[in-house]
Design an enzyme around this catalytic site. Structure first.
Site, PDB file in Angstrom:
ATOM      1  N   SER A   1       0.930  -1.249   0.059  1.00  0.00           N
ATOM      2  CA  SER A   1       0.000  -0.086  -0.050  1.00  0.00           C
ATOM      3  C   SER A   1       1.016   1.311  -0.081  1.00  0.00           C
ATOM      4  CB  SER A   1      -0.984  -0.041   1.231  1.00  0.00           C
ATOM      5  OG  SER A   1      -1.506   1.065   1.351  1.00  0.00           O
TER       6      SER A   1
ATOM      7  N   ARG B   1     -18.357  -3.255 -47.441  1.00  0.00           N
ATOM      8  CA  ARG B   1     -17.627  -2.752 -46.478  1.00  0.00           C
ATOM      9  C   ARG B   1     -18.386  -1.572 -45.569  1.00  0.00           C
ATOM     10  NH1 ARG B   1     -12.270  -0.858 -48.793  1.00  0.00           N
ATOM     11  NH2 ARG B   1     -12.347  -3.081 -49.429  1.00  0.00           N
TER      12      ARG B   1
END
Length: 384
Positions: free
Chosen positions: A256, A296
Site C-alpha cells: 500500500s 464494407r
C-alpha cells in the site's frame, strides 16, 4: 509494452502493439507481392517497413493505416498491393496478431492446468468450510474447490481450441476477386494467388469475410470465457485471503502507498478487473458485426480494430497473471481444517437432518476431483 492505466500490460510484450501490427501489414503485402512474383506478374522485392508514426499520421485522411502504408511501400515497388484492397491487408494483419495472442493464452492455460492439477492432488483430503450465499453450507475439500477452478480453465481452453482456424482475408475491393482475376487471367489464377499468399503467411484460405465477422466474434467470445474462468478463481482467492479468513494467500502480495505491512491480493484484483472489462469489448465486436452494411461498412469495421487489440492484449496479460496466481498460491490447510472444525455444528446440519453419522460428510467430492482431472487430461495429455 507497459501501460500506466492497465498494470501488468508489459506481460503481453510486443503482441498486438503498433509495431507488431505494422509488421503484420507489411508481411501481408510482402506475401502477396511474392505470390505475384512467383506467377510472373511482378518483380521480386524485399519490402522494408516504413516508420510507424508516419503511417499512423497519414491514416486519418483515408480512414485506415493501409493507405499511407501502401503509399510508402510503392516507393520500393510499384507492384505492391496490386489486386488487394485495404480491408484485405488490415483484416489479415489483425488475424496474424490475434493468432500470436491466442498462442500465448493457450500456453498460459496449460501452465494454469498443471498448477491446478497439483493443487487438486495435494489437497483432495484438506477439509474446509463450503459456503453458499456467503454463509456456511456443508464441508468440502480444498481439492474440490481447486477442481472446480480446473473445470473452468479446461472449459475455456477447450472453447478456444474449438474456434475455427483464423483465415486470411484476400477478396479484392468488394470480395469478388475481380482485380486478381484480371491480373492472373481468370479465376483459377486468382485463386492460386490467394492460396500462395495464405500459405506464405501460414493461414488457411477461406471465402472473403469482409462483412461476415463471425471469425472474430467467435474468438472474442472464447477469450471472454477465459476471463470468466480466471475471474471466478480470483474472486475465491481474494475472499479467502481476507485477514479474518486467511485460508489462501498470494505468493507476492502487493503493498500500500500509505499502510506499511499491508499485503493485497493484487493478482486477484487485476484478474477481477479483466473479468469485468472483457465482456464489454466482446459486446462491441458483436455490435459492430451486426451493423455491417454493403460490402464494407461505414464505421463498424473501424470500431473493431482497437477493440480487438485491447481484448487480445489484455487477455494475454490476464493469462500470465492467472498462471502466476495459481502457481504461487499459498494454501493454509491447517487454518481451513481448524475453521471447518469450529463451524462443525453448522456445516453438519444437513448431515444430521438426514440421519447421517459423525464422520466426514463429503459426498462425492473425491469422485468429482477425479472427474476434473480426467477432463483436463483429455485436453492436456501430459498433465501429471
Amino acid at each position: 509494452m507497459a501501460d500506466l492505466l492497465w498494470p501488468g500490460g508489459e506481460r503481453a510484450g510486443d503482441i498486438f502493439t503498433d509495431a507488431a501490427f505494422l509488421a503484420a501489414m507489411v508481411r501481408v503485402e510482402q506475401a502477396w507481392l511474392d505470390a505475384l512474383a512467383g506467377a510472373g506478374l511482378a518483380a521480386p522485392v524485399s519490402l522494408v517497413a516504413p516508420d510507424a508514426d508516419v503511417v499512423a499520421a497519414g491514416a486519418e485522411s483515408g480512414g485506415n493505416p493501409v493507405i499511407p502504408l501502401v503509399s510508402a511501400l510503392r516507393r520500393q515497388s510499384r507492384d505492391v498491393h496490386r489486386g488487394l484492397t485495404s480491408q484485405d491487408v488490415l483484416d489479415t494483419a489483425l488475424v496474424l496478431c490475434l493468432r500470436d495472442a491466442v498462442r500465448a493464452v493457450e500456453g498460459a492455460l496449460s501452465r494454469q492446468a498443471a498448477a491446478l492439477a497439483g493443487l487438486v492432488r495435494a489437497h483432495r483430503g484438506t477439509v474446509m468450510a463450503g459456503r453458499t450465499l456467503t454463509q456456511y453450507a456443508v464441508p468440502i475439500t480444498f481439492g474440490l474447490k481447486a477442481a472446480t477452478w480446473l473445470n473452468g480453465v479446461t472449459a475455456a481452453a477447450d472453447r478456444l481450441t474449438r474456434c475455427a482456424p483464423l483465415p486470411a482475408q484476400l477478396g479484392g475491393a468488394a470480395g469478388t476477386l475481380a482485380a486478381p482475376d484480371a491480373l492472373a487471367d481468370g479465376p483459377d489464377g486468382a485463386l492460386r494467388l490467394v492460396e500462395d499468399t495464405a500459405g506464405r503467411l501460414g493461414l488457411p484460405v477461406s471465402a472473403p469475410w469482409h462483412t461476415e465477422r463471425s471469425v472474430l466474434t467467435e474468438h472474442a467470445d472464447a477469450l471472454v470465457a477465459c476471463a470468466d474462468a480466471w475471474g471466478r478463481i480470483a474472486g475465491d482467492v481474494a475472499l479467502l485471503s481476507r485477514p479474518e479468513l486467511g485460508e489462501l494467500r498470494e505468493a507476492d502480495g502487493g503493498g500500500s502507498s500509505t499502510m506499511p505491512g499491508k499485503s493485497n491480493p493484487v493478482l486477484s484484483v487485476l484478474l477481477r478487473r479483466h473479468a469485468l472489462a472483457a465482456p464489454g469489448l466482446a459486446a462491441t465486436l458483436h455490435t459492430a458485426a451486426g451493423c455491417y452494411v454493403d460490402e464494407r461498412p461505414d464505421g463498424a469495421w473501424h470500431a473493431e480494430w482497437d477493440t480487438l487489440r485491447l481484448l487480445a492484449r489484455r487477455t494475454v496479460v490476464a493469462a500470465s497473471q492467472a498462471a502466476a496466481l495459481v502457481e504461487g498460491l499459498v494454501v493454509d490447510a491447517d487454518r481451513m481444517t481448524a475453521r471447518a472444525g469450529q463451524a462443525a455444528s453448522q456445516l453438519t446440519a444437513e448431515q444430521r437432518s438426514m440421519g447421517g453419522g459423525q464422520g466426514p460428510y463429503l459426498g462425492a467430492a473425491d469422485a468429482l476431483t477425479d472427474a476434473a482431472l480426467r477432463r483436463a487430461r483429455r485436453l492436456w495429455k501430459d498433465l501429471p
